[in-house]
Design an enzyme around this catalytic site. Structure first.
Site, PDB file in Angstrom:
ATOM      1  N   GLU A   1     -40.646  -3.455   1.620  1.00  0.00           N
ATOM      2  CA  GLU A   1     -40.944  -2.138   2.194  1.00  0.00           C
ATOM      3  C   GLU A   1     -40.316  -1.125   1.251  1.00  0.00           C
ATOM      4  O   GLU A   1     -39.092  -1.103   1.091  1.00  0.00           O
ATOM      5  CB  GLU A   1     -40.351  -1.984   3.588  1.00  0.00           C
ATOM      6  CG  GLU A   1     -40.798  -0.671   4.201  1.00  0.00           C
ATOM      7  CD  GLU A   1     -40.159  -0.324   5.538  1.00  0.00           C
ATOM      8  OE1 GLU A   1     -39.058  -0.838   5.839  1.00  0.00           O
ATOM      9  OE2 GLU A   1     -40.764   0.491   6.261  1.00  0.00           O
TER      10      GLU A   1
ATOM     11  N   ARG B   1     -30.209 -15.359   6.302  1.00  0.00           N
ATOM     12  CA  ARG B   1     -30.187 -14.104   5.593  1.00  0.00           C
ATOM     13  C   ARG B   1     -29.122 -14.106   4.508  1.00  0.00           C
ATOM     14  O   ARG B   1     -28.056 -14.684   4.672  1.00  0.00           O
ATOM     15  CB  ARG B   1     -29.847 -13.019   6.621  1.00  0.00           C
ATOM     16  CG  ARG B   1     -30.212 -11.659   6.172  1.00  0.00           C
ATOM     17  CD  ARG B   1     -30.010 -10.734   7.343  1.00  0.00           C
ATOM     18  NE  ARG B   1     -29.665  -9.424   6.815  1.00  0.00           N
ATOM     19  CZ  ARG B   1     -29.735  -8.332   7.524  1.00  0.00           C
ATOM     20  NH1 ARG B   1     -30.096  -8.382   8.777  1.00  0.00           N
ATOM     21  NH2 ARG B   1     -29.421  -7.180   6.991  1.00  0.00           N
TER      22      ARG B   1
ATOM     23  N   LYS C   1     -29.093   0.418   4.169  1.00  0.00           N
ATOM     24  CA  LYS C   1     -29.278   1.694   3.476  1.00  0.00           C
ATOM     25  C   LYS C   1     -28.384   2.782   4.057  1.00  0.00           C
ATOM     26  O   LYS C   1     -27.831   3.590   3.348  1.00  0.00           O
ATOM     27  CB  LYS C   1     -30.734   2.164   3.663  1.00  0.00           C
ATOM     28  CG  LYS C   1     -31.676   1.687   2.607  1.00  0.00           C
ATOM     29  CD  LYS C   1     -33.106   1.975   3.018  1.00  0.00           C
ATOM     30  CE  LYS C   1     -33.569   0.990   4.065  1.00  0.00           C
ATOM     31  NZ  LYS C   1     -34.971   1.039   4.430  1.00  0.00           N
TER      32      LYS C   1
END
Ligand code: ZN
Length: 571
Positions: free
Chosen positions: A104, A324, A334
């Site tokens: 993304e 993960r 972010k």
């Protein structure tokens, strides 16, 4: 393990490392180092070692290696990366595997994206398959052109090659067509509830009145949505899922919403945008994706994506989960990273403490190290794993060690004056084993800089060696300098060897030393240190991006600055 076997193991190891000839001293040291309780039996150990070493030295190198492989394979050199394999993919056929890199473009690429991209790429390669680079860019408010580029640059740097590239934002008309199909099937409806009501009803497992609208009414509302009649938040298209499902994702999730914001690629042409799950479901079908490798936190979404595809008569890919990729003390969020920039703790997204691919590259981590780490460390399980940076650094160090030039650098320098020192010019190799790296000449005439650390440790009367140069005896230690007397040039046994820089040749060097960003969820106040010192003249010739080893300091990458600025990767 009985004593003879322990001795045999280390004798073989020592022999294999030294062209088939083991030496008694180092073997004794290894045996006692591993079993300190044997210290009291040194005499007996020595006898056994001498006997075993003699036996081992009578064997051929190949035989030694084979025997070591049998009794202590862990001591043999690690296999090359190419020999390490990922576990096989379920239901994978050669030539038929299709995977995708699905970034993304709403932020800079980080190491988690990189490792996940590597898995998708390596699996496609393993089965002679096909890889898509597909940008999941259907949220115009979040996506930015520079982020697309960050992913392309990052994947390329990691050696990932994709066969074709597309953007989900290219396919809005296609998404609309499938949306209409779902409405006609009676499986989607336009809901005009305010967002708070939608949330509350989903929580309370209640259906709103819009769910029972007829197909014609839904089609009319949908076309009005597309025609721009409604503003943001005034209407969404929802899937008729199951409001009582235990999987909250299935409680009539939104498929499309209105976003009145220009998109970097399509401008103002579209205002009705699909949500992630809908776009992914359709695109995985369009791209013919056979295997989706993704982290376990997406697991709940499989049911939804599969359901959408089943309604539309499409087949489902096989999902392969892995845990993960998270690194200790280093958030990839972010929001958290941006906060560090906004509060001035970091200034750029390629900060060497950041997990961004740009930051990691700038720190001096090799793409090959990330690849090896991914192949060897990926856990195909649900368990959440937090990796320690030291594992990646160890791989990086092993890859750099045989090819990085070694240079002299004296951090926090102190002056050393050597009385009676002859003028000496020495030719110093850049690497003790890799002669291809060449050598440089260093002139010395008695005035040097040495590191502050070595200065702290030395005492008057100590005998030391300036590496490659001379032996000396410390005469006097003052606050700002140390005085010594020249002894001899030939190497002496059992004395400390230190690095040095001739005062005449000294080049000012700054090194940025990064550390982890967070310790126990608090910002680490020492996450970035600047160390000043002097380097030898050759430091000036180090090109931007070259990674060198400052001896007894660490591996450092030359960064983009006029004056020699280096970034320390690790010890
Ligand atoms: Zn409603």
């Amino acid at each position: 393990m009985e004593l003879e076997k322990i001795v045999l193991k280390w004798a073989l190891k020592n022999a294999v490392d030294h062209d088939g000839k083991a030496m008694t001293g180092p073997v004794i040291a290894k045996v006692i180092g591993e079993n300190p309780e044997l210290k009291k039996d040194v005499r007996r150990i020595k006898e056994i070692v001498e006997e075993v070493v003699e036996m081992v030295n009578s064997m051929k190198l190949e035989e030694q290696r084979e025997m070591l492989m049998e009794i202590a394979p862990e001591l043999l050199e690690r296999k090359k990366v190419e020999e390490k394999k990922l576990p096989p993919l379920p239901n994978a056929e050669k030539g038929k595997v299709v995977t995708r890199l699905p970034p993304e473009p709403s932020g800079y690429m980080h190491i988690g994206h990189g490792m996940s991209g590597l898995l998708n790429y390596l699996y496609a390669k393993m089965y002679d398959g096909f890889v898509w680079l597909r940008f999941e860019d259907t949220d115009p408010r979040k996506v930015k052109p520079e982020y697309y580029e960050s992913f392309r640059r990052g994947y390329r740097w990691l050696g990932i090659e994709w066969d074709d590239e597309k953007n989900n934002s290219d396919d809005l008309e296609l998404f609309y067509k499938y949306a209409e199909k779902l409405i006609k099937l009676g499986k989607a409806y336009v809901c005009r509830c305010p967002i708070e009501r939608i949330r509350r009803f989903r929580r309370e497992m209640k259906e709103c009145e819009h769910r029972s609208q007829g197909v014609d009414e839904n089609l009319d509302l949908w076309n009005r949505m597309l025609g721009g009649e409604f503003g943001e938040g005034e209407a969404i298209l929802r899937l008729k899922g199951d409001m009582r499902s235990k999987n909250t994702v299935m409680r009539d999730p939104a498929l499309f919403r209105i976003i009145d914001h220009p998109h970097p690629l399509t401008g103002k042409r579209y205002k009705v945008w699909p949500l992630y799950d809908f776009a992914v479901s359709i695109e995985d079908h369009v791209c013919g994706v056979t295997h989706v490798l993704r982290t376990s936190e997406f697991a709940l979404r499989d049911e939804l994506q599969n359901y959408i595809r089943e309604l539309l008569g499409m087949s489902n890919p096989i999902y392969v989960e892995y845990s993960r990729f998270e690194f200790k003390g280093t958030p990839v969020s972010k929001r958290k990273l941006r906060a560090l920039i906004e509060t001035g703790i970091a200034s750029r997204w390629d900060d060497p403490r950041f997990p961004t691919i740009d930051g990691i590259r700038r720190r001096g981590i090799l793409p090959e190290a990330i690849k090896e780490f991914t192949i060897t460390q990926t856990g195909f399980s649900y368990a959440k794993r937090e990796y320690d940076w030291s594992l990646l650094f160890a791989i990086n160090r092993r890859l750099l060690d045989p090819k990085a030039r070694r240079l002299f650098f004296t951090p926090n320098p102190v002056k050393l004056l050597v009385e009676g020192s002859p003028k000496i010019s020495v030719d110093v190799p850049y690497h003790p084993d890799n002669r291809e790296l060449g050598s440089r000449k260093i002139e010395a005439d008695g005035e040097f800089y040495i590191s502050g650390g070595d200065f702290e440790e030395m005492k008057v009367g100590d005998v030391l060696r300036l590496k490659y140069l001379m032996n000396l005896k410390i005469l006097e230690k003052k606050r700002e300098h140390v005085r010594a007397e020249f002894l001899s040039r030939e190497p002496m046994k059992n004395i400390k060897i230190i690095q040095w820089v001739p005062v005449d040749e000294a080049v000012r060097v700054r090194v940025m030393v990064p550390d982890i960003l967070y310790i126990n969820d608090e910002v680490n106040p020492n996450s970035l240190k600047i160390i000043n010192g002097f380097g030898e003249r050759a430091v000036e010739d180090v090109k931007v991006d070259e990674i060198v080893q400052f001896e007894r300091f660490g591996f450092c990458r030359r960064d983009l600055e006029p004056e020699p600025l280096f970034i320390k990767a690790h010890d």
